[in-house]
Scaffold this motif. Structure first.
Motif, PDB file in Angstrom:
ATOM      1  N   PRO A  40      56.501 130.489 106.196  1.00 56.79           N
ATOM      2  CA  PRO A  40      56.099 129.126 106.549  1.00 56.79           C
ATOM      3  C   PRO A  40      55.615 128.356 105.321  1.00 56.79           C
ATOM      4  CG  PRO A  40      55.195 130.697 108.105  1.00 56.79           C
ATOM      5  CD  PRO A  40      55.779 131.497 106.970  1.00 56.79           C
ATOM      6  N   TYR A  41      55.962 127.090 105.296  1.00 52.68           N
ATOM      7  CA  TYR A  41      55.575 126.202 104.202  1.00 52.68           C
ATOM      8  C   TYR A  41      54.978 124.946 104.841  1.00 52.68           C
ATOM      9  CZ  TYR A  41      55.995 123.095 100.180  1.00 52.68           C
ATOM     10  OH  TYR A  41      55.725 122.217  99.170  1.00 52.68           O
ATOM     11  N   LEU A  42      53.819 124.530 104.372  1.00 54.94           N
ATOM     12  CA  LEU A  42      53.146 123.346 104.901  1.00 54.94           C
ATOM     13  C   LEU A  42      53.060 122.276 103.825  1.00 54.94           C
ATOM     14  CD1 LEU A  42      50.122 125.103 106.652  1.00 54.94           C
ATOM     15  CD2 LEU A  42      52.244 124.307 107.706  1.00 54.94           C
ATOM     16  N   SER A  43      53.243 121.047 104.236  1.00 52.87           N
ATOM     17  CA  SER A  43      53.048 119.923 103.324  1.00 52.87           C
ATOM     18  C   SER A  43      52.571 118.722 104.131  1.00 52.87           C
ATOM     19  CB  SER A  43      54.335 119.608 102.560  1.00 52.87           C
ATOM     20  OG  SER A  43      55.410 119.387 103.442  1.00 52.87           O
ATOM     21  N   ARG A  44      51.857 117.850 103.462  1.00 58.52           N
ATOM     22  CA  ARG A  44      51.380 116.626 104.100  1.00 58.52           C
ATOM     23  C   ARG A  44      52.376 115.522 103.777  1.00 58.52           C
ATOM     24  NH1 ARG A  44      46.793 115.634 106.455  1.00 58.52           N
ATOM     25  NH2 ARG A  44      45.772 117.454 105.557  1.00 58.52           N
ATOM     26  N   VAL A  45      52.799 114.803 104.813  1.00 58.25           N
ATOM     27  CA  VAL A  45      53.771 113.719 104.631  1.00 58.25           C
ATOM     28  C   VAL A  45      53.278 112.467 105.354  1.00 58.25           C
ATOM     29  CG1 VAL A  45      55.755 115.285 104.359  1.00 58.25           C
ATOM     30  CG2 VAL A  45      55.171 114.428 106.632  1.00 58.25           C
ATOM     31  N   ALA A  46      53.722 111.329 104.852  1.00 52.70           N
ATOM     32  CA  ALA A  46      53.439 110.056 105.528  1.00 52.70           C
ATOM     33  C   ALA A  46      54.251 110.000 106.813  1.00 52.70           C
ATOM     34  CB  ALA A  46      53.810 108.884 104.621  1.00 52.70           C
ATOM     35  N   MET A  47      53.700 109.351 107.836  1.00 51.66           N
ATOM     36  CA  MET A  47      54.413 109.266 109.103  1.00 51.66           C
ATOM     37  C   MET A  47      54.397 107.849 109.633  1.00 51.66           C
ATOM     38  SD  MET A  47      54.000 111.327 112.695  1.00 51.66           S
ATOM     39  CE  MET A  47      53.015 110.162 113.611  1.00 51.66           C
ATOM     40  N   ALA A  48      55.486 107.483 110.266  1.00 58.91           N
ATOM     41  CA  ALA A  48      55.604 106.236 111.020  1.00 58.91           C
ATOM     42  C   ALA A  48      56.304 106.601 112.321  1.00 58.91           C
ATOM     43  CB  ALA A  48      56.404 105.204 110.228  1.00 58.91           C
ATOM     44  N   VAL A  49      56.427 105.649 113.224  1.00 59.17           N
ATOM     45  CA  VAL A  49      57.154 105.891 114.477  1.00 59.17           C
ATOM     46  C   VAL A  49      58.179 104.793 114.678  1.00 59.17           C
ATOM     47  CG1 VAL A  49      55.344 107.209 115.648  1.00 59.17           C
ATOM     48  CG2 VAL A  49      55.355 104.736 115.835  1.00 59.17           C
ATOM     49  N   ASP A  50      59.307 105.165 115.277  1.00 59.39           N
ATOM     50  CA  ASP A  50      60.323 104.165 115.577  1.00 59.39           C
ATOM     51  C   ASP A  50      59.984 103.501 116.922  1.00 59.39           C
ATOM     52  OD1 ASP A  50      61.305 105.733 117.676  1.00 59.39           O
ATOM     53  OD2 ASP A  50      63.140 106.295 116.629  1.00 59.39           O
ATOM     54  N   PRO A  51      60.741 102.507 117.349  1.00 54.38           N
ATOM     55  CA  PRO A  51      60.408 101.807 118.603  1.00 54.38           C
ATOM     56  C   PRO A  51      60.383 102.700 119.841  1.00 54.38           C
ATOM     57  CG  PRO A  51      61.971 100.511 117.345  1.00 54.38           C
ATOM     58  CD  PRO A  51      61.846 101.841 116.644  1.00 54.38           C
ATOM     59  N   ASP A  52      61.064 103.846 119.795  1.00 56.47           N
ATOM     60  CA  ASP A  52      61.053 104.786 120.916  1.00 56.47           C
ATOM     61  C   ASP A  52      59.885 105.755 120.833  1.00 56.47           C
ATOM     62  OD1 ASP A  52      63.434 103.724 122.003  1.00 56.47           O
ATOM     63  OD2 ASP A  52      64.629 104.958 120.639  1.00 56.47           O
ATOM     64  N   GLY A  53      59.037 105.612 119.808  1.00 50.38           N
ATOM     65  CA  GLY A  53      57.905 106.511 119.642  1.00 50.38           C
ATOM     66  C   GLY A  53      58.269 107.813 118.951  1.00 50.38           C
ATOM     67  N   VAL A  54      59.456 107.876 118.363  1.00 46.74           N
ATOM     68  CA  VAL A  54      59.890 109.079 117.660  1.00 46.74           C
ATOM     69  C   VAL A  54      59.257 109.090 116.263  1.00 46.74           C
ATOM     70  CG1 VAL A  54      61.886 110.311 116.696  1.00 46.74           C
ATOM     71  CG2 VAL A  54      62.065 109.184 118.932  1.00 46.74           C
ATOM     72  N   PRO A  55      58.551 110.169 115.911  1.00 46.41           N
ATOM     73  CA  PRO A  55      57.967 110.244 114.569  1.00 46.41           C
ATOM     74  C   PRO A  55      59.060 110.289 113.503  1.00 46.41           C
ATOM     75  CG  PRO A  55      57.034 111.932 116.002  1.00 46.41           C
ATOM     76  CD  PRO A  55      58.199 111.336 116.718  1.00 46.41           C
ATOM     77  N   MET A  56      58.745 109.671 112.360  1.00 48.52           N
ATOM     78  CA  MET A  56      59.682 109.689 111.241  1.00 48.52           C
ATOM     79  C   MET A  56      58.905 109.721 109.941  1.00 48.52           C
ATOM     80  SD  MET A  56      61.155 105.829 111.415  1.00 48.52           S
ATOM     81  CE  MET A  56      60.649 104.728 110.120  1.00 48.52           C
ATOM     82  N   THR A  57      59.571 110.161 108.895  1.00 45.32           N
ATOM     83  CA  THR A  57      58.978 110.182 107.564  1.00 45.32           C
ATOM     84  C   THR A  57      60.070 109.936 106.547  1.00 45.32           C
ATOM     85  OG1 THR A  57      57.435 111.371 106.121  1.00 45.32           O
ATOM     86  CG2 THR A  57      59.218 112.669 107.092  1.00 45.32           C
ATOM     87  N   MET A  58      59.681 109.976 105.286  1.00 49.60           N
ATOM     88  CA  MET A  58      60.625 109.937 104.175  1.00 49.60           C
ATOM     89  C   MET A  58      60.445 111.228 103.396  1.00 49.60           C
ATOM     90  SD  MET A  58      60.179 106.041 102.743  1.00 49.60           S
ATOM     91  CE  MET A  58      60.192 106.704 101.126  1.00 49.60           C
ATOM     92  N   VAL A  59      61.543 111.761 102.887  1.00 47.55           N
ATOM     93  CA  VAL A  59      61.466 112.968 102.065  1.00 47.55           C
ATOM     94  C   VAL A  59      62.243 112.746 100.777  1.00 47.55           C
ATOM     95  CG1 VAL A  59      61.138 114.573 104.004  1.00 47.55           C
ATOM     96  CG2 VAL A  59      63.461 114.045 103.222  1.00 47.55           C
ATOM     97  N   SER A  60      61.780 113.379  99.725  1.00 49.22           N
ATOM     98  CA  SER A  60      62.454 113.335  98.432  1.00 49.22           C
ATOM     99  C   SER A  60      63.330 114.571  98.289  1.00 49.22           C
ATOM    100  CB  SER A  60      61.417 113.306  97.308  1.00 49.22           C
ATOM    101  OG  SER A  60      62.038 113.561  96.059  1.00 49.22           O
ATOM    102  N   ASN A  61      64.452 114.414  97.636  1.00 44.84           N
ATOM    103  CA  ASN A  61      65.317 115.559  97.356  1.00 44.84           C
ATOM    104  C   ASN A  61      64.631 116.570  96.439  1.00 44.84           C
ATOM    105  OD1 ASN A  61      67.369 114.478  98.901  1.00 44.84           O
ATOM    106  ND2 ASN A  61      68.360 113.503  97.167  1.00 44.84           N
TER     107      ASN A  61
END
Length: 162
Positions: A40-61
């Protein structure tokens, strides 16, 4: 996983708490499995939600969690109430079991997701257009809510989404 009979049945107040936790979270802990060891690997990421309430983030390659999600889309998100006084074990926290869907930069929905993310996380303007960043939508399978001492709930997707 604990037996289902150890959980309380979600009600409207439970669902409202879940939505509040998700909508107020500016960051979450993302759990993935390392592709080389399945550790297991844990990391903290920024989160937003789309209009349907689905969580989303951005990731770097460049990030380890991106390689992990590309190898295995199964992941979890830990969503916590904003820090407050008192015993942290009495504060609500939510685990979402998900599958990550990485949105490539040539995907037509990228611009919509970009606008939504910027509206909720304006500081991301500093890096949102870097070519190594992509959006991720988290398709929720189920969740576990610990609403404080003695308040445990097993959640279906319908308990979590709008």
């Amino acid at each position: 996983m604990p037996k289902p009979d150890t959980f309380q049945t979600p009600d409207d107040d439970t669902r409202a708490l879940v939505r509040s936790l998700i909508e107020s979270a500016s960051e979450v802990v993302l759990a993935t499995l390392r592709p080389d060891t399945a550790t297991p690997y844990l990391s903290r990421v920024a989160m937003a939600v789309d209009p349907d309430g689905v969580p989303m983030t951005m990731v770097s390659n460049l990030a380890h969690h991106t390689a992990a999600l590309e190898a295995n889309s199964a992941c979890s998100l830990m969503v916590e109430a904003p820090a407050s006084k008192g015993d942290a074990m009495n504060h609500p926290r939510l685990t979402l079991h998900c599958h990550a869907r990485i949105i490539d930069n040539d995907d037509p929905q990228r611009e919509t997701l970009r606008d939504l993310f910027l509206a909720q996380r304006p500081k991301s303007k500093l890096y949102i257009d870097f070519p190594d960043f992509r959006f991720v939508r988290f398709e929720i399978e189920n969740g576990l809510l610990n609403g404080g001492f003695g308040k445990a709930y097993l959640l279906a997707p319908s308990d979590i989404r709008h």
